[in-house]
Design a protein around this motif. Sequence first.
Motif, short mmCIF file in Angstrom:
data_model
loop_
_atom_site.label_atom_id
_atom_site.label_comp_id
_atom_site.label_asym_id
_atom_site.label_seq_id
_atom_site.Cartn_x
_atom_site.Cartn_y
_atom_site.Cartn_z
N ASP A 97 -1.36 8.56 58.23
CA ASP A 97 -0.64 7.83 57.19
C ASP A 97 0.62 8.56 56.72
O ASP A 97 0.59 9.78 56.48
N ARG A 98 1.69 7.80 56.57
CA ARG A 98 2.87 8.29 55.87
C ARG A 98 2.77 7.83 54.42
O ARG A 98 2.22 6.76 54.13
N TYR A 99 3.31 8.64 53.51
CA TYR A 99 3.18 8.31 52.09
C TYR A 99 4.34 8.93 51.31
O TYR A 99 5.02 9.85 51.78
N ARG A 100 4.56 8.40 50.12
CA ARG A 100 5.60 8.95 49.24
C ARG A 100 5.10 10.28 48.68
O ARG A 100 4.02 10.35 48.09
N VAL A 101 5.89 11.34 48.85
CA VAL A 101 5.43 12.67 48.46
C VAL A 101 5.93 13.13 47.10
O VAL A 101 5.61 14.21 46.65
N GLY A 102 6.74 12.30 46.41
CA GLY A 102 7.17 12.66 45.07
C GLY A 102 7.86 14.01 45.02
O GLY A 102 8.74 14.33 45.82
N THR B 274 8.61 12.23 58.56
CA THR B 274 9.30 12.59 57.32
C THR B 274 10.67 11.94 57.24
O THR B 274 11.40 11.91 58.23
N SER B 275 11.03 11.45 56.06
CA SER B 275 12.33 10.82 55.87
C SER B 275 12.76 10.90 54.42
O SER B 275 11.95 11.10 53.52
N VAL B 276 14.07 10.77 54.22
CA VAL B 276 14.65 10.61 52.88
C VAL B 276 15.11 9.16 52.82
O VAL B 276 16.15 8.82 53.37
N GLY C 128 12.34 13.52 43.93
CA GLY C 128 11.07 13.01 44.42
C GLY C 128 11.09 11.77 45.28
O GLY C 128 10.15 10.99 45.24
N GLU C 129 12.11 11.54 46.10
CA GLU C 129 12.17 10.27 46.82
C GLU C 129 11.62 10.31 48.25
O GLU C 129 11.47 9.28 48.89
N MET C 130 11.24 11.48 48.76
CA MET C 130 10.92 11.59 50.18
C MET C 130 9.58 10.98 50.58
O MET C 130 8.71 10.75 49.75
N ILE C 131 9.46 10.72 51.88
CA ILE C 131 8.24 10.22 52.52
C ILE C 131 7.85 11.22 53.60
O ILE C 131 8.72 11.78 54.28
N SER C 132 6.56 11.45 53.77
CA SER C 132 6.12 12.35 54.84
C SER C 132 4.68 12.02 55.21
O SER C 132 4.12 11.01 54.76
N ASP C 133 4.07 12.86 56.03
CA ASP C 133 2.65 12.75 56.33
C ASP C 133 2.04 14.15 56.29
O ASP C 133 2.76 15.16 56.19
#
Length: 389
Positions: A85-90, A234-236, A277-282
């Motif tokens: 799962d990818r998720y918002r990492v804050g 991972t992404s911004v 806190g906008e990034m997404i990762s796993d």
Amino acid sequence: MNAGIRTTLVAATAVALSAALAAPALATASARGAEGHGATQRAVEAAVKLGVPGVTLTAKDAHGTWSTTAGVGNLRTGKPRSADDRYRVGSITKTFVSTVLLQLEAEGRLSLDDTVEKWLPGAVRGHGHDGRAITLRRLLNHTSGIFNYTADDEFGRTYFLKDGFFKHRYDRKSPADLLAIAMSHKPDFAPGTSWKYSNTNYLLAAMVIEKATGRPYGEEIRDRIIGPLHLTGTSVPGTRVTVPQPSSRAYSKLAESTTGPTYDVTTLNPAIAYGSGEMISDSADLIRFYSALLTGRLLPPHQLKEMKTTVRQSAGTKGGYGLGIADVPLSCNGREVHVWGHDGGIHGSLSLALTTADGRHSLAYNFNGDWADNSKDVVEAEFCGGQDR
């Protein structure tokens, strides 16, 4: 950054909250490296019993990589969570931002002792704020005293409570808009005299990166960290409102209490979090990032030492906060173990990534609900091992 605005590592301060939620406490674990993680498995299952819809977790140690999930990723369909799962990492975003600023210092393009005023003339002014007295270092270790824009009452009602969220979840706010909210308040204290977590600090840090490089801060993170480390999850996201697949739904109470209805808050404009806190990762990517960071693959020795130079968060607390990273001491059967990392909270998502200083033992996980939390139990189970180590 979430409805409660978490200001310290959940690993150090988490309190288990009881919340009823109709979600099956199903758990699955990969066969590889499962031995020795029994206490962690039980803590993950306990999180679902406490009310978290679902958990995804990955750990890596000398025996290999181990992943587990519990609960569900979709309350409507009952689909389980995935280890991928990818998720918002804050606020885990903060470590990425700090790493880029420290890389720029290593290249001689700026100094942590530069003032905010030097890079962003006139930006930090009003109601007692003065960018001439605030260094970049004080932004990164939260000793600037700058008011936290997400603590503004109107901001909270607009973006964290039900009526405001569903009306404004896709709003486009510029960094200048967010900074103006902070500047409408008085500072919390004079620069360098105390410590208080402020998302405004990393809003400004991202703006400094852009001023120093002439490029969006997300592109700098991509080219300096995401690409070289092959962080494929991972992404911004900028203003992109969705989370790439594979991913689960994210849930929140959108209230000041931990009871009541549960709402799907998966889609939103994360730009309101920007560099804070906008990034997404796993989980696999976060383990790779923090392990690489702590073992010197991303920063020269001097900058890594600066990052790990901590300040006390409050009287009586152990550990401390460095430059976008925290030192978390754990009491493991009478021996003190230190792990390094960051937590992150944003709508419907609570995440944590930690690693030992040698990078050999790492943990990253995500809860897809933001109202029930037994993070301290999960962390201690993995790094202390309970009866399984």
